[in-house]
Design a protein around this motif. Structure first.
Motif, PDB file in Angstrom:
ATOM      1  N   THR A 157      -0.833  32.710 -19.902  1.00  0.00           N
ATOM      2  CA  THR A 157      -0.524  33.517 -21.046  1.00  0.00           C
ATOM      3  C   THR A 157      -0.042  34.945 -20.632  1.00  0.00           C
ATOM      4  O   THR A 157       0.747  35.734 -21.032  1.00  0.00           O
ATOM      5  CB  THR A 157      -1.706  33.744 -21.911  1.00  0.00           C
ATOM      6  N   TYR A 158      -0.958  35.498 -19.392  1.00  0.00           N
ATOM      7  CA  TYR A 158      -0.732  36.804 -19.004  1.00  0.00           C
ATOM      8  C   TYR A 158       0.523  36.912 -18.257  1.00  0.00           C
ATOM      9  O   TYR A 158       1.353  38.018 -18.636  1.00  0.00           O
ATOM     10  CB  TYR A 158      -1.813  36.990 -17.935  1.00  0.00           C
ATOM     11  N   LYS A 159       1.003  35.875 -17.635  1.00  0.00           N
ATOM     12  CA  LYS A 159       2.494  36.171 -16.851  1.00  0.00           C
ATOM     13  C   LYS A 159       3.448  36.162 -18.238  1.00  0.00           C
ATOM     14  O   LYS A 159       4.457  36.638 -18.007  1.00  0.00           O
ATOM     15  CB  LYS A 159       2.723  34.970 -15.974  1.00  0.00           C
ATOM     16  N   LEU A 160       3.292  35.217 -19.195  1.00  0.00           N
ATOM     17  CA  LEU A 160       4.291  35.151 -20.053  1.00  0.00           C
ATOM     18  C   LEU A 160       4.433  36.499 -20.991  1.00  0.00           C
ATOM     19  O   LEU A 160       5.606  37.000 -21.198  1.00  0.00           O
ATOM     20  CB  LEU A 160       3.932  34.027 -21.215  1.00  0.00           C
ATOM     21  N   PHE A 161       3.357  37.064 -21.066  1.00  0.00           N
ATOM     22  CA  PHE A 161       3.486  38.390 -21.738  1.00  0.00           C
ATOM     23  C   PHE A 161       3.945  39.455 -20.870  1.00  0.00           C
ATOM     24  O   PHE A 161       4.530  40.476 -21.354  1.00  0.00           O
ATOM     25  CB  PHE A 161       1.883  38.663 -22.314  1.00  0.00           C
ATOM     26  N   ARG A 162       3.798  39.754 -19.759  1.00  0.00           N
ATOM     27  CA  ARG A 162       4.281  40.358 -18.765  1.00  0.00           C
ATOM     28  C   ARG A 162       5.647  40.353 -18.640  1.00  0.00           C
ATOM     29  O   ARG A 162       6.438  41.216 -18.767  1.00  0.00           O
ATOM     30  CB  ARG A 162       3.791  40.121 -17.286  1.00  0.00           C
ATOM     31  N   LEU A 163       6.108  38.913 -18.884  1.00  0.00           N
ATOM     32  CA  LEU A 163       7.702  39.089 -18.906  1.00  0.00           C
ATOM     33  C   LEU A 163       8.342  39.332 -20.254  1.00  0.00           C
ATOM     34  O   LEU A 163       9.353  39.678 -20.254  1.00  0.00           O
ATOM     35  CB  LEU A 163       8.078  37.339 -18.658  1.00  0.00           C
TER      36      LEU A 163
END
Length: 428
Positions: A241-247
């Motif tokens: 989830t963290y990577k998705l929100f960073r993108l």
């Protein structure tokens, strides 16, 4: 509704922000009643007292207007408040021909949605509706639904104080109980929990400044495809989830810039964002959707912005041939006093009269009489291809500036087969 003898509240005022379930709850209640026991009208559709009165009477009478031979049949006609009260009193006094033995036969409920529009009608209309049970001498209750608080409804004419019911905004814990987030999950997304996690994050980001459920739904529908695209491409796992929100963070920030300032709604932001993408794609392929004369007006505005006014006679004089102008331009001595070229100085402000003079000079055929050139100039200003510099209240001397780039103008000129390079002074 316990018994027929118990009087209904004369007026109930339900208020709250949009998309908090006011209309849904009220309609779910009244639709359980038999026909002709209730009437529902929307003040947006019935924008005049006559339309409002006639719709209420027809619903309580159970009639539907039909038109034969250009004449309306079975339609109640009512022009004034006095006629409406008198007609409603006679109508509600009639016994209902129903096979059901309901104890609530003499009760009626009138629901008026978007009631804030009533303030634009007669000042005495609101007071009459609040006292409708007293004026008609019947057991009728009036329910007003509005997104405006009651304090903004108060009029100078004395009116009955209604019972006020406030619908609060949805909270993060109430939203799942409504079932709306699950219903908004795209059909191609099988993992509902993955979608709900994203919807919950959107609420956390925008809840301070955006309480409208419809706005939040727009945001979720707008950003979720961008959020889920790395998962569909196999670049990121659903659990990351963290990577998705960073993108997705830049898209959150872009949406927040508009929604926090309340400049436009999320739907309008989506349309504008898509419009910007379409314009960039059109510029990439050199495709410009402009009328024929608007293209020449845009070319003329570019020439007026970058050419000195003293050179207009050399390039656009009618008494000399085009080849002679090119020859004079080629042989004319170029002043070296100014090392800065015109394109480096940026577009200059020009009067519209000069642009029109250049336009009529470069156009090869006669302009049709039916063409409204001034309207096309206004369209170019609306499209932000031209910027109006002079004040809006100054009509005699309007001044503008061209916003189009040289590459963009070249593509426009190529589409109408106009050699713009032959008419630019010290431009490269």
């Amino acid at each position: 509704m316990e018994g027929s003898d118990t009087p209904l509240p004369a007026a109930v005022f339900i208020h709250g922000k949009p998309a908090t379930g006011k209309t849904c709850v009220v309609r779910a209640f009244v639709e359980q009643l038999p026909p002709r026991h209730w009437a529902y009208v929307n003040a947006v559709d019935r924008f005049s007292p006559r339309l409002l009165f006639e719709d209420i009477l027809n619903q309580f009478a159970g009639t539907r207007p039909v038109f034969r031979d250009g004449v309306g049949h079975g339609y109640a006609r009512c022009d004034t408040e006095a006629d409406f009260i008198l007609s409603l009193r006679k109508l509600l006094a009639r016994p209902l021909l129903s096979t059901t033995t309901s104890t609530d036969e003499h009760r009626r409920i009138l629901v008026i949605d978007r009631a804030e529009r009533l303030r634009d009608m007669s000042p005495a209309l609101l007071a009459s509706l609040l006292r409708l049970a007293e004026l008609t001498e019947t057991n009728i209750g009036v329910v007003l639904i509005s997104s405006v608080i009651w304090d903004k409804f108060r009029v100078r004419i004395g009116s009955l104080e209604p019972i006020q019911i406030h619908f609060r905004d949805y909270t993060k814990h109430i939203l799942p109980a409504t079932g709306q987030p699950s219903k908004d999950c795209p059909s191609h997304e099988e993992d509902v929990a993955f979608f709900l996690t994203f919807a919950s994050a959107v609420y956390d980001v925008f809840q301070q400044n955006c309480k409208d459920l419809n706005e939040l739904r727009y945001l979720v529908a707008m950003i979720f495809p961008i959020y889920a695209q790395p998962v569909y491409d196999g670049q990121v796992k659903r659990e990351e989830t963290y990577k998705l929100f960073r993108l997705t963070e830049p898209h959150f920030a872009k949406a927040a810039d508009k929604l926090y300032l309340r400049d436009i709604s999320s739907a309008e932001w989506t349309a504008a964002h898509q419009h910007d993408q379409d314009l960039s794609e059109q510029e990439a392929v050199g495709h410009v959707e402009l009328p024929y004369y608007s293209k020449f007006l845009l070319i003329a505005s570019f020439l007026a912005s970058y050419n000195p006014a003293r050179m207009d006679t050399r390039y656009f004089a009618r008494h000399s041939e085009q080849t002679d102008r090119r020859k004079r331009r080629k042989n004319a001595p170029i002043s070296r006093a100014k090392a800065t070229r015109q394109q480096l100085l940026g577009p200059k402000v020009f009067p519209v009269e000069r642009m029109l003079a250049i336009f009529y000079s470069i156009i090869t055929d006669d302009v049709a009489f039916s063409q409204d050139i001034q309207l096309q100039v206004t369209s170019l200003i609306t499209l932000r291809l031209l910027t109006r510099v002079s004040p809006a209240d100054r009509l005699d001397d309007m001044r503008c500036r061209c916003n189009a780039s040289y590459e963009f103008i070249r593509k426009v000129a190529q589409s109408v087969r106009f050699e713009i390079d032959h008419y630019l002074f010290e431009f490269s």
